[in-house]
Design a protein around this motif. Structure first.
Motif, PDB file in Angstrom:
ATOM      1  N   TYR A 128       6.455  -9.432  11.765  1.00 17.76           N
ATOM      2  CA  TYR A 128       7.409 -10.089  12.659  1.00 17.76           C
ATOM      3  C   TYR A 128       7.620  -9.363  13.983  1.00 17.76           C
ATOM      4  CZ  TYR A 128       8.661 -12.274   8.198  1.00 17.76           C
ATOM      5  OH  TYR A 128       8.629 -12.907   6.987  1.00 17.76           O
ATOM      6  N   GLY A 129       7.143  -8.111  14.055  1.00 19.89           N
ATOM      7  CA  GLY A 129       7.388  -7.337  15.266  1.00 19.89           C
ATOM      8  C   GLY A 129       8.787  -6.767  15.323  1.00 19.89           C
ATOM      9  N   ASP A 130       9.534  -6.876  14.225  1.00 21.24           N
ATOM     10  CA  ASP A 130      10.916  -6.399  14.167  1.00 21.24           C
ATOM     11  C   ASP A 130      11.210  -5.878  12.765  1.00 21.24           C
ATOM     12  OD1 ASP A 130      13.643  -5.933  14.320  1.00 21.24           O
ATOM     13  OD2 ASP A 130      14.173  -7.985  14.859  1.00 21.24           O
ATOM     14  N   ALA A 131      11.407  -4.573  12.661  1.00 13.10           N
ATOM     15  CA  ALA A 131      11.654  -3.953  11.361  1.00 13.10           C
ATOM     16  C   ALA A 131      12.950  -4.452  10.723  1.00 13.10           C
ATOM     17  CB  ALA A 131      11.684  -2.431  11.505  1.00 13.10           C
ATOM     18  N   GLN A 132      13.897  -4.902  11.545  1.00 14.57           N
ATOM     19  CA  GLN A 132      15.187  -5.365  11.032  1.00 14.57           C
ATOM     20  C   GLN A 132      15.078  -6.679  10.251  1.00 14.57           C
ATOM     21  OE1 GLN A 132      17.987  -3.513  11.172  1.00 14.57           O
ATOM     22  NE2 GLN A 132      16.628  -1.969  12.064  1.00 14.57           N
ATOM     23  N   LYS A 133      13.940  -7.331  10.284  1.00 16.63           N
ATOM     24  CA  LYS A 133      13.757  -8.597   9.560  1.00 16.63           C
ATOM     25  C   LYS A 133      13.243  -8.381   8.137  1.00 16.63           C
ATOM     26  CE  LYS A 133      13.300 -11.485  13.602  1.00 16.63           C
ATOM     27  NZ  LYS A 133      12.554 -12.519  14.278  1.00 16.63           N
ATOM     28  N   TRP A 134      13.363  -7.158   7.620  1.00 11.81           N
ATOM     29  CA  TRP A 134      12.918  -6.867   6.255  1.00 11.81           C
ATOM     30  C   TRP A 134      13.667  -7.713   5.238  1.00 11.81           C
ATOM     31  CZ3 TRP A 134      16.339  -5.185   2.608  1.00 11.81           C
ATOM     32  CH2 TRP A 134      17.542  -4.636   3.051  1.00 11.81           C
ATOM     33  N   HIS A 135      14.866  -8.175   5.596  1.00 14.94           N
ATOM     34  CA  HIS A 135      15.677  -9.004   4.692  1.00 14.94           C
ATOM     35  C   HIS A 135      14.935 -10.291   4.312  1.00 14.94           C
ATOM     36  CE1 HIS A 135      19.395  -6.675   4.981  1.00 14.94           C
ATOM     37  NE2 HIS A 135      19.101  -6.498   6.265  1.00 14.94           N
TER      38      HIS A 135
ATOM     39  N   LYS B 220       0.846  -1.194   0.000  1.00 18.79           N
ATOM     40  CA  LYS B 220       0.000   0.000   0.000  1.00 18.79           C
ATOM     41  C   LYS B 220       0.883   1.247   0.000  1.00 18.79           C
ATOM     42  CE  LYS B 220      -3.559  -2.362   2.689  1.00 18.79           C
ATOM     43  NZ  LYS B 220      -2.949  -3.646   2.608  1.00 18.79           N
ATOM     44  N   SER B 221       0.286   2.367  -0.299  1.00 21.83           N
ATOM     45  CA  SER B 221       1.013   3.628  -0.306  1.00 21.83           C
ATOM     46  C   SER B 221       1.633   3.876   1.072  1.00 21.83           C
ATOM     47  CB  SER B 221       0.049   4.770  -0.655  1.00 21.83           C
ATOM     48  OG  SER B 221       0.733   5.996  -0.668  1.00 21.83           O
ATOM     49  N   GLY B 222       2.887   4.274   1.108  1.00 20.40           N
ATOM     50  CA  GLY B 222       3.591   4.553   2.360  1.00 20.40           C
ATOM     51  C   GLY B 222       4.288   3.347   2.963  1.00 20.40           C
ATOM     52  N   ASP B 223       4.110   2.158   2.371  1.00 24.15           N
ATOM     53  CA  ASP B 223       4.760   0.958   2.891  1.00 24.15           C
ATOM     54  C   ASP B 223       6.247   0.932   2.553  1.00 24.15           C
ATOM     55  OD1 ASP B 223       2.602  -0.250   4.134  1.00 24.15           O
ATOM     56  OD2 ASP B 223       2.094  -1.512   2.417  1.00 24.15           O
ATOM     57  N   SER B 224       6.976   0.238   3.394  1.00 26.99           N
ATOM     58  CA  SER B 224       8.380  -0.088   3.132  1.00 26.99           C
ATOM     59  C   SER B 224       8.571  -1.514   3.632  1.00 26.99           C
ATOM     60  CB  SER B 224       9.318   0.865   3.877  1.00 26.99           C
ATOM     61  OG  SER B 224       9.176   0.701   5.282  1.00 26.99           O
ATOM     62  N   LEU B 225       9.656  -2.124   3.221  1.00 26.27           N
ATOM     63  CA  LEU B 225       9.903  -3.495   3.680  1.00 26.27           C
ATOM     64  C   LEU B 225      10.039  -3.540   5.196  1.00 26.27           C
ATOM     65  CD1 LEU B 225      12.307  -4.968   0.977  1.00 26.27           C
ATOM     66  CD2 LEU B 225       9.845  -5.314   1.233  1.00 26.27           C
ATOM     67  N   SER B 226      10.653  -2.516   5.784  1.00 28.38           N
ATOM     68  CA  SER B 226      10.822  -2.518   7.243  1.00 28.38           C
ATOM     69  C   SER B 226       9.473  -2.345   7.951  1.00 28.38           C
ATOM     70  CB  SER B 226      11.816  -1.448   7.689  1.00 28.38           C
ATOM     71  OG  SER B 226      11.401  -0.171   7.276  1.00 28.38           O
ATOM     72  N   LYS B 227       8.557  -1.533   7.397  1.00 35.54           N
ATOM     73  CA  LYS B 227       7.229  -1.387   8.003  1.00 35.54           C
ATOM     74  C   LYS B 227       6.454  -2.697   7.913  1.00 35.54           C
ATOM     75  CE  LYS B 227       6.479   3.544   7.225  1.00 35.54           C
ATOM     76  NZ  LYS B 227       5.655   4.538   6.502  1.00 35.54           N
ATOM     77  N   ILE B 228       6.564  -3.362   6.770  1.00 35.81           N
ATOM     78  CA  ILE B 228       5.866  -4.637   6.594  1.00 35.81           C
ATOM     79  C   ILE B 228       6.453  -5.677   7.552  1.00 35.81           C
ATOM     80  CG2 ILE B 228       5.336  -6.489   4.966  1.00 35.81           C
ATOM     81  CD1 ILE B 228       5.521  -4.284   2.734  1.00 35.81           C
ATOM     82  N   ALA B 229       7.776  -5.692   7.681  1.00 39.97           N
ATOM     83  CA  ALA B 229       8.433  -6.635   8.596  1.00 39.97           C
ATOM     84  C   ALA B 229       8.003  -6.363  10.044  1.00 39.97           C
ATOM     85  CB  ALA B 229       9.940  -6.530   8.468  1.00 39.97           C
TER      86      ALA B 229
END
Length: 88
Positions: free
Chosen positions: A54-61, A41-50
């Motif tokens: 997952y409860g942890d933005a660092q898991k965007w990988h 969606k608009s405004g999303d990033s992999l870190s926001k989705i993670a």
């Protein structure tokens, strides 16, 4: 072999056992899906989705690795993409 056949011949021959009918084995239950999906969606990033999954933005990988076919640059994701989200 019937009773009269036995009396005529005077000897007993073994009757072959009826062949067992093959038992249909149920198909194995499908394994639980190893991934979820998420539509960007608009405004999303992999870190926001993670962070959301997952409860942890660092898991965007993890999300990036699962979607290398779509995501060439992890900083540029497009609205409407359906991403695979691996289970934690």
């Amino acid at each position: 072999m019937g009773l009269f056949d036995f009396l005529k011949k005077g000897e007993e021959k073994p009757v072959p056992a009826p062949m067992a009918k093959p038992v249909a084995t149920p198909a194995p239950a499908p394994a639980a899906a190893a991934t979820d999906t998420y539509t960007v969606k608009s405004g999303d990033s992999l870190s926001k989705i993670a962070k959301n999954f997952y409860g942890d933005a660092q898991k965007w990988h993890k999300i990036h690795e699962a979607n290398l076919d779509q995501i060439k640059n992890p900083d540029l994701i497009e609205v409407g993409w359906v991403l695979k989200i691996p289970k934690a």
